[in-house]
Design a protein around this motif. Structure first.
Motif, PDB file in Angstrom:
ATOM      1  N   UNK A   1     -13.616 -13.115  -0.859  1.00 18.86           N
ATOM      2  CA  UNK A   1     -12.908 -12.247  -1.797  1.00 18.86           C
ATOM      3  C   UNK A   1     -13.792 -11.072  -2.212  1.00 18.86           C
ATOM      4  N   UNK A   2     -15.012 -11.352  -2.614  1.00 20.49           N
ATOM      5  CA  UNK A   2     -15.926 -10.291  -3.075  1.00 20.49           C
ATOM      6  C   UNK A   2     -16.301  -9.365  -1.921  1.00 20.49           C
ATOM      7  N   UNK A   3     -16.668  -9.949  -0.771  1.00 18.61           N
ATOM      8  CA  UNK A   3     -17.038  -9.120   0.374  1.00 18.61           C
ATOM      9  C   UNK A   3     -15.852  -8.291   0.871  1.00 18.61           C
ATOM     10  N   UNK A   4     -14.666  -8.872   0.840  1.00 15.46           N
ATOM     11  CA  UNK A   4     -13.473  -8.159   1.282  1.00 15.46           C
ATOM     12  C   UNK A   4     -13.142  -6.987   0.381  1.00 15.46           C
TER      13      UNK A   4
ATOM     14  N   UNK B   1      -8.814 -11.547   5.550  1.00 13.88           N
ATOM     15  CA  UNK B   1      -9.914 -12.326   4.981  1.00 13.88           C
ATOM     16  C   UNK B   1      -9.940 -12.266   3.468  1.00 13.88           C
ATOM     17  N   UNK B   2      -9.647 -11.092   2.920  1.00 13.16           N
ATOM     18  CA  UNK B   2      -9.610 -10.884   1.467  1.00 13.16           C
ATOM     19  C   UNK B   2      -8.523 -11.755   0.821  1.00 13.16           C
TER      20      UNK B   2
ATOM     21  N   UNK C   1      -8.075 -19.204  -1.401  1.00 17.53           N
ATOM     22  CA  UNK C   1      -9.085 -20.263  -1.491  1.00 17.53           C
ATOM     23  C   UNK C   1      -9.672 -20.375  -2.885  1.00 17.53           C
ATOM     24  N   UNK C   2      -9.876 -19.239  -3.545  1.00 15.05           N
ATOM     25  CA  UNK C   2     -10.404 -19.261  -4.915  1.00 15.05           C
ATOM     26  C   UNK C   2      -9.408 -19.885  -5.882  1.00 15.05           C
TER      27      UNK C   2
END
Length: 108
Positions: free
Chosen positions: A46-49, A72-73, A79-80
């Protein structure tokens, strides 16, 4: 009689697609793994996306891979959310277990 060399103009096929973001595949893999196997990877994807999407938007179209990063985001977000829901269930079961244990001991 000698002819001049052929002139090279614009390619009739245009230019190729812009290169993908360097982390597009990594974010996609982390997001899918975070969704399917190890939810701890979800927040990482999430953060990287989000960071990669901001970089792609700032590039003004000179960087591709937006669809891979977006998948992916979104998988990272899902997932979070699964982590949060799982933790809420664990807390609920612990509280219900404590209340049930206190209830059964107080009746004697």
């Amino acid at each position: 009689m000698s002819y001049p060399p052929p002139q090279y103009g614009y390619s009739p096929y245009g230019y190729g697609p812009p290169p993908d973001h360097p982390q597009a595949t990594t974010i996609l893999i982390l997001g899918v793994l975070g969704l399917a196997f190890c939810q701890v990877l979800g927040p990482v994807a999430w953060v990287m996306g989000k960071k990669a999407l901001n970089e792609i938007d700032a590039s003004g179209g000179s960087m591709g891979g937006r669809s891979s990063v977006m998948v992916g985001y979104v998988c990272g977000i899902i997932g979070s959310v699964m982590i949060i829901v799982g933790l809420l269930f664990v807390v609920l079961f612990v509280v219900l277990g404590i209340v049930g244990a206190l209830d059964s001991t107080s009746s004697y």
